[in-house]
Write a protein that holds these residues in place. Sequence first.
Motif, PDB file in Angstrom:
ATOM      1  N   ASN A   6       0.686  -1.208   0.082  1.00 26.95           N
ATOM      2  CA  ASN A   6      -0.230  -0.070   0.054  1.00 26.95           C
ATOM      3  C   ASN A   6       0.940   1.232  -0.029  1.00 26.95           C
ATOM      4  OD1 ASN A   6      -2.103  -1.553  -0.015  1.00 26.95           O
ATOM      5  ND2 ASN A   6      -2.592  -1.364   1.988  1.00 26.95           N
ATOM      6  N   GLY A   7       1.899   1.141   0.735  1.00 20.56           N
ATOM      7  CA  GLY A   7       2.694   2.192   0.766  1.00 20.56           C
ATOM      8  C   GLY A   7       3.463   2.797  -0.452  1.00 20.56           C
ATOM      9  N   GLY A   8       3.603   1.936  -1.354  1.00 23.18           N
ATOM     10  CA  GLY A   8       4.058   1.972  -2.694  1.00 23.18           C
ATOM     11  C   GLY A   8       5.668   2.100  -2.687  1.00 23.18           C
ATOM     12  N   ASN A   9       6.319   1.619  -1.860  1.00 25.65           N
ATOM     13  CA  ASN A   9       7.818   1.539  -1.423  1.00 25.65           C
ATOM     14  C   ASN A   9       8.380   0.132  -1.140  1.00 25.65           C
ATOM     15  OD1 ASN A   9       7.938   4.324  -1.441  1.00 25.65           O
ATOM     16  ND2 ASN A   9       7.330   4.584   0.587  1.00 25.65           N
ATOM     17  N   ASN A  10       7.646  -0.735  -0.910  1.00 33.50           N
ATOM     18  CA  ASN A  10       8.114  -2.189  -0.883  1.00 33.50           C
ATOM     19  C   ASN A  10       7.666  -3.142  -1.405  1.00 33.50           C
ATOM     20  OD1 ASN A  10       9.926  -1.042   1.671  1.00 33.50           O
ATOM     21  ND2 ASN A  10       7.772  -0.661   2.866  1.00 33.50           N
ATOM     22  N   ILE A  11       8.295  -4.102  -1.789  1.00 27.80           N
ATOM     23  CA  ILE A  11       7.753  -5.228  -2.475  1.00 27.80           C
ATOM     24  C   ILE A  11       6.945  -5.951  -1.426  1.00 27.80           C
ATOM     25  CG2 ILE A  11       8.247  -7.348  -3.741  1.00 27.80           C
ATOM     26  CD1 ILE A  11      10.837  -5.687  -4.903  1.00 27.80           C
ATOM     27  N   ILE A  12       5.810  -6.624  -1.823  1.00 33.05           N
ATOM     28  CA  ILE A  12       5.113  -7.778  -0.837  1.00 33.05           C
ATOM     29  C   ILE A  12       5.975  -8.613  -0.688  1.00 33.05           C
ATOM     30  CG2 ILE A  12       3.021  -9.066  -0.770  1.00 33.05           C
ATOM     31  CD1 ILE A  12       1.601  -6.754  -2.392  1.00 33.05           C
ATOM     32  N   ARG A  13       6.148  -9.027   0.680  1.00 26.78           N
ATOM     33  CA  ARG A  13       6.799 -10.350   1.127  1.00 26.78           C
ATOM     34  C   ARG A  13       5.848 -11.292   1.538  1.00 26.78           C
ATOM     35  NH1 ARG A  13      11.983  -8.751   4.806  1.00 26.78           N
ATOM     36  NH2 ARG A  13      12.297 -11.041   4.294  1.00 26.78           N
ATOM     37  N   ILE A  14       5.856 -12.544   1.141  1.00 27.64           N
ATOM     38  CA  ILE A  14       5.207 -13.706   1.495  1.00 27.64           C
ATOM     39  C   ILE A  14       6.055 -14.503   2.231  1.00 27.64           C
ATOM     40  CG2 ILE A  14       3.817 -15.773   0.545  1.00 27.64           C
ATOM     41  CD1 ILE A  14       3.334 -13.971  -2.012  1.00 27.64           C
ATOM     42  N   LEU A  15       5.503 -15.130   3.373  1.00 28.69           N
ATOM     43  CA  LEU A  15       6.180 -16.149   4.026  1.00 28.69           C
ATOM     44  C   LEU A  15       5.495 -17.380   3.588  1.00 28.69           C
ATOM     45  CD1 LEU A  15       8.061 -17.235   6.437  1.00 28.69           C
ATOM     46  CD2 LEU A  15       6.285 -16.853   7.942  1.00 28.69           C
ATOM     47  N   LEU A  16       6.437 -18.441   3.095  1.00 26.79           N
ATOM     48  CA  LEU A  16       5.817 -19.677   2.474  1.00 26.79           C
ATOM     49  C   LEU A  16       6.270 -20.846   3.541  1.00 26.79           C
ATOM     50  CD1 LEU A  16       4.594 -21.696   0.629  1.00 26.79           C
ATOM     51  CD2 LEU A  16       6.915 -21.573  -0.543  1.00 26.79           C
ATOM     52  N   ILE A  17       5.219 -21.239   4.242  1.00 25.43           N
ATOM     53  CA  ILE A  17       5.478 -22.468   5.224  1.00 25.43           C
ATOM     54  C   ILE A  17       5.081 -23.801   4.826  1.00 25.43           C
ATOM     55  CG2 ILE A  17       5.448 -23.199   7.620  1.00 25.43           C
ATOM     56  CD1 ILE A  17       4.390 -20.045   8.094  1.00 25.43           C
ATOM     57  N   GLU A  18       6.141 -24.559   4.311  1.00 23.88           N
ATOM     58  CA  GLU A  18       6.102 -25.987   3.418  1.00 23.88           C
ATOM     59  C   GLU A  18       7.103 -26.536   3.631  1.00 23.88           C
ATOM     60  OE1 GLU A  18       4.673 -28.604   1.674  1.00 23.88           O
ATOM     61  OE2 GLU A  18       3.246 -27.140   1.201  1.00 23.88           O
ATOM     62  N   GLN A  33       9.073 -14.929  -9.655  1.00 25.91           N
ATOM     63  CA  GLN A  33       8.705 -14.431 -11.194  1.00 25.91           C
ATOM     64  C   GLN A  33       7.649 -13.530 -11.367  1.00 25.91           C
ATOM     65  OE1 GLN A  33       8.326 -18.096 -13.180  1.00 25.91           O
ATOM     66  NE2 GLN A  33      10.948 -18.493 -13.294  1.00 25.91           N
ATOM     67  N   ARG A  34       6.489 -13.645 -10.373  1.00 25.69           N
ATOM     68  CA  ARG A  34       5.394 -12.585 -10.548  1.00 25.69           C
ATOM     69  C   ARG A  34       5.715 -11.277  -9.397  1.00 25.69           C
ATOM     70  NH1 ARG A  34       0.591 -14.283 -12.383  1.00 25.69           N
ATOM     71  NH2 ARG A  34       1.036 -16.426 -13.678  1.00 25.69           N
ATOM     72  N   GLY A  35       6.782 -11.263  -9.164  1.00 28.12           N
ATOM     73  CA  GLY A  35       7.314 -10.034  -8.510  1.00 28.12           C
ATOM     74  C   GLY A  35       7.438  -9.963  -6.970  1.00 28.12           C
ATOM     75  N   TYR A  36       6.920 -11.089  -6.287  1.00 25.32           N
ATOM     76  CA  TYR A  36       6.915 -11.201  -4.876  1.00 25.32           C
ATOM     77  C   TYR A  36       8.151 -11.551  -4.418  1.00 25.32           C
ATOM     78  CZ  TYR A  36       1.788 -11.167  -5.585  1.00 25.32           C
ATOM     79  OH  TYR A  36       0.379 -11.027  -5.943  1.00 25.32           O
ATOM     80  N   SER A  37       8.439 -11.005  -3.252  1.00 23.63           N
ATOM     81  CA  SER A  37       9.570 -11.656  -2.344  1.00 23.63           C
ATOM     82  C   SER A  37       9.178 -12.558  -1.472  1.00 23.63           C
ATOM     83  CB  SER A  37      10.141 -10.527  -1.465  1.00 23.63           C
ATOM     84  OG  SER A  37      11.365 -10.921  -0.718  1.00 23.63           O
ATOM     85  N   VAL A  38      10.006 -13.848  -1.451  1.00 23.51           N
ATOM     86  CA  VAL A  38       9.315 -14.943  -0.796  1.00 23.51           C
ATOM     87  C   VAL A  38      10.405 -15.564   0.405  1.00 23.51           C
ATOM     88  CG1 VAL A  38       8.676 -17.250  -0.819  1.00 23.51           C
ATOM     89  CG2 VAL A  38       7.906 -15.719  -2.714  1.00 23.51           C
ATOM     90  N   ASP A  39       9.846 -15.629   1.493  1.00 23.79           N
ATOM     91  CA  ASP A  39      10.732 -16.268   2.524  1.00 23.79           C
ATOM     92  C   ASP A  39      10.386 -17.850   2.696  1.00 23.79           C
ATOM     93  OD1 ASP A  39      12.570 -13.908   4.256  1.00 23.79           O
ATOM     94  OD2 ASP A  39      10.612 -13.286   2.969  1.00 23.79           O
ATOM     95  N   ALA A  40      10.803 -18.832   2.204  1.00 24.41           N
ATOM     96  CA  ALA A  40      10.546 -20.134   2.320  1.00 24.41           C
ATOM     97  C   ALA A  40      11.164 -20.735   3.477  1.00 24.41           C
ATOM     98  CB  ALA A  40      10.981 -21.012   1.126  1.00 24.41           C
ATOM     99  N   VAL A  41      10.263 -21.287   4.440  1.00 22.57           N
ATOM    100  CA  VAL A  41      10.643 -22.235   5.678  1.00 22.57           C
ATOM    101  C   VAL A  41      10.017 -23.356   5.698  1.00 22.57           C
ATOM    102  CG1 VAL A  41      11.348 -19.989   6.993  1.00 22.57           C
ATOM    103  CG2 VAL A  41       9.133 -21.079   7.131  1.00 22.57           C
ATOM    104  N   TYR A  42      10.403 -24.411   6.446  1.00 22.37           N
ATOM    105  CA  TYR A  42       9.869 -25.920   6.325  1.00 22.37           C
ATOM    106  C   TYR A  42       9.445 -26.061   7.776  1.00 22.37           C
ATOM    107  CZ  TYR A  42      12.942 -25.719   2.374  1.00 22.37           C
ATOM    108  OH  TYR A  42      13.480 -25.301   0.990  1.00 22.37           O
ATOM    109  N   THR A  43       9.332 -25.354   8.672  1.00 28.19           N
ATOM    110  CA  THR A  43       8.853 -25.678  10.262  1.00 28.19           C
ATOM    111  C   THR A  43       8.177 -24.501  10.847  1.00 28.19           C
ATOM    112  OG1 THR A  43      10.896 -25.183  11.270  1.00 28.19           O
ATOM    113  CG2 THR A  43      10.848 -27.296  10.556  1.00 28.19           C
ATOM    114  N   GLY A  44       7.524 -24.994  11.662  1.00 30.51           N
ATOM    115  CA  GLY A  44       6.706 -23.777  12.345  1.00 30.51           C
ATOM    116  C   GLY A  44       7.665 -23.001  13.259  1.00 30.51           C
ATOM    117  N   ALA A  45       8.658 -23.690  13.862  1.00 25.46           N
ATOM    118  CA  ALA A  45       9.582 -22.861  14.520  1.00 25.46           C
ATOM    119  C   ALA A  45      10.472 -21.803  13.832  1.00 25.46           C
ATOM    120  CB  ALA A  45      10.748 -23.587  15.148  1.00 25.46           C
TER     121      ALA A  45
END
Length: 241
Positions: A6-18, A33-45
């Motif tokens: 919304n602020g127009g300054n930051n790329i949307i960051r997605i946390l992928l828990i898989e 590739q769609r322009g999102y920034s993704v943090d991928a993790v494998y555990t709840g911790a």
Amino acid sequence: MNIETNGGNNIIRILLIEDDNDLSMATAMGLEQRGYSVDAVYTGAAALETLEHERIDLILLDVMLPDIEGHELILQMRSDRVGYIGPIIFMSCLADSSNIVDAFRNGGNDYIVKPAKFEALVERIETNLAEQRQGKPMGKFWYKRFMIDHPKRVVYRAEDGIVKEKIPLSPTEYSLLKELTAHAGEVILYKQLYKRIWKLDDLGDVRTLMVHVSNLKRKLHLNGTDVISAIRGVGYLFQDL
């Protein structure tokens, strides 16, 4: 193309828990590739640690994780200690209604059954982000006898503009109160309320809805006054105080 918040300054960051490595890598690559920034993790911790240190705009959450179930993890993420208020989309191969209902009851915004087409996932992400942007103006709402802090998803008893004590509400009770107060003075039909809270077109067992509303009414009941009225056979009405 960079997708901005919304602020127009930051790329949307997605946390992928898989915890499925291949699926995680493919999903993360497609979203980036769609322009999102993704943090991928494998555990709840690892997810909780990421939320502690990073700004996350949306979470994709698997139900079956090696260290904790997604249903338990979302309760921790929605708790006062963590305080995550952004959209959470469940992604799971579990397609039974009980898992889907539990996901929404515990604070989820959407539920996708795997395997799902990537385009469908992107559409759900964009829809949930758009809904969040539309709801961003929601802040603290004061009534005569209580205050709702929407960013923190917390309700307090209040008197003359002074907060007295926190009213403990479950995620479902908070969601119900949010819907009812958003339509103060209007009757919301059982089916409308059920669909907005549980995201299901079929009303199912209306007693489930009635039990949750009854618990909410009991917690908000003050000095012999109910702020939520039941319209028999129709729905509920929040009295605009």
